[in-house]
Design a protein around this motif. Structure first.
Motif, PDB file in Angstrom:
ATOM      1  N   TRP A  24       0.826  -1.205   0.000  1.00 18.92           N
ATOM      2  CA  TRP A  24       0.000   0.000   0.000  1.00 18.92           C
ATOM      3  C   TRP A  24       0.853   1.245   0.000  1.00 18.92           C
ATOM      4  O   TRP A  24       0.382   2.327  -0.308  1.00 18.92           O
ATOM      5  N   TRP A  27       0.954   3.828  -2.870  1.00 22.62           N
ATOM      6  CA  TRP A  27      -0.214   4.678  -3.096  1.00 22.62           C
ATOM      7  C   TRP A  27      -0.319   5.839  -2.120  1.00 22.62           C
ATOM      8  O   TRP A  27      -1.240   6.627  -2.199  1.00 22.62           O
ATOM      9  N   TRP A  28       0.604   5.981  -1.194  1.00 24.49           N
ATOM     10  CA  TRP A  28       0.462   7.044  -0.193  1.00 24.49           C
ATOM     11  C   TRP A  28       0.555   8.428  -0.820  1.00 24.49           C
ATOM     12  O   TRP A  28      -0.137   9.347  -0.391  1.00 24.49           O
ATOM     13  N   PRO A  30      -0.251   9.506  -4.149  1.00 25.64           N
ATOM     14  CA  PRO A  30      -1.476   9.924  -4.851  1.00 25.64           C
ATOM     15  C   PRO A  30      -2.675  10.116  -3.924  1.00 25.64           C
ATOM     16  O   PRO A  30      -3.451  11.060  -4.104  1.00 25.64           O
ATOM     17  N   ILE A  31      -2.794   9.266  -2.926  1.00 24.41           N
ATOM     18  CA  ILE A  31      -3.924   9.387  -1.996  1.00 24.41           C
ATOM     19  C   ILE A  31      -3.793  10.665  -1.175  1.00 24.41           C
ATOM     20  O   ILE A  31      -4.775  11.391  -0.976  1.00 24.41           O
ATOM     21  N   SER A  32      -2.589  10.970  -0.710  1.00 21.79           N
ATOM     22  CA  SER A  32      -2.414  12.190   0.086  1.00 21.79           C
ATOM     23  C   SER A  32      -2.634  13.441  -0.756  1.00 21.79           C
ATOM     24  O   SER A  32      -3.179  14.432  -0.258  1.00 21.79           O
ATOM     25  N   LEU A  34      -4.708  13.650  -3.368  1.00 20.88           N
ATOM     26  CA  LEU A  34      -6.157  13.747  -3.545  1.00 20.88           C
ATOM     27  C   LEU A  34      -6.846  14.259  -2.284  1.00 20.88           C
ATOM     28  O   LEU A  34      -7.769  15.070  -2.365  1.00 20.88           O
ATOM     29  N   LEU A  35      -6.404  13.804  -1.135  1.00 15.05           N
ATOM     30  CA  LEU A  35      -6.990  14.293   0.113  1.00 15.05           C
ATOM     31  C   LEU A  35      -6.669  15.769   0.338  1.00 15.05           C
ATOM     32  O   LEU A  35      -7.520  16.523   0.822  1.00 15.05           O
ATOM     33  N   ALA A  88       2.488   5.727 -10.152  1.00  8.41           N
ATOM     34  CA  ALA A  88       2.043   6.312  -8.887  1.00  8.41           C
ATOM     35  C   ALA A  88       2.577   7.733  -8.725  1.00  8.41           C
ATOM     36  O   ALA A  88       1.843   8.634  -8.291  1.00  8.41           O
ATOM     37  N   GLY A  92       0.339  11.118  -8.684  1.00  9.47           N
ATOM     38  CA  GLY A  92       0.495  12.091  -7.607  1.00  9.47           C
ATOM     39  C   GLY A  92       0.798  13.473  -8.142  1.00  9.47           C
ATOM     40  O   GLY A  92       0.322  14.469  -7.608  1.00  9.47           O
TER      41      GLY A  92
END
Length: 94
Positions: A24, A27-28, A30-32, A34-35, A88, A92
């Motif tokens: 996981w 993906w930290w 791109p997820i961060s 997006l958040l 990734a 991001g």
């Protein structure tokens, strides 16, 4: 007439069972991102929804996500680990 089959020992074969599972941690980023952009994206989508000709723009983004989700397994099998990390990082950056 009998047919003989020959095998080529130098050909690469794709085997998905022997590949390690992706962590996981890739993906930290791109997820961060997006958040972090969530409030701005919410404001942007609200603004575009009020404009008549931009009303279906969120549907376009949802379609891209759905098509990506549909083809993700095939893309993972054909990608090498280095290209996955580049993907990734690219997501991001976007």
């Amino acid at each position: 007439m009998a047919s003989a089959s020959t095998s080529h020992p130098n050909l690469k074969q794709t085997v998905s069972d022997g590949q390690p599972k992706q962590s996981w941690k890739i993906w930290w980023l791109p997820i961060s991102v997006l958040l972090a952009l969530a409030p701005l994206l919410h404001q942007y989508f609200t603004w575009t929804w009020l404009k008549g000709h931009y009303q279906y723009f969120p549907l376009l983004i949802a379609s891209v996500i759905a098509l990506t989700w549909h083809r993700w397994d095939e893309a993972q099998r054909s990608a090498t680990p280095a290209r996955r990390s580049n993907l990734a990082a690219g997501l991001g950056a976007v």
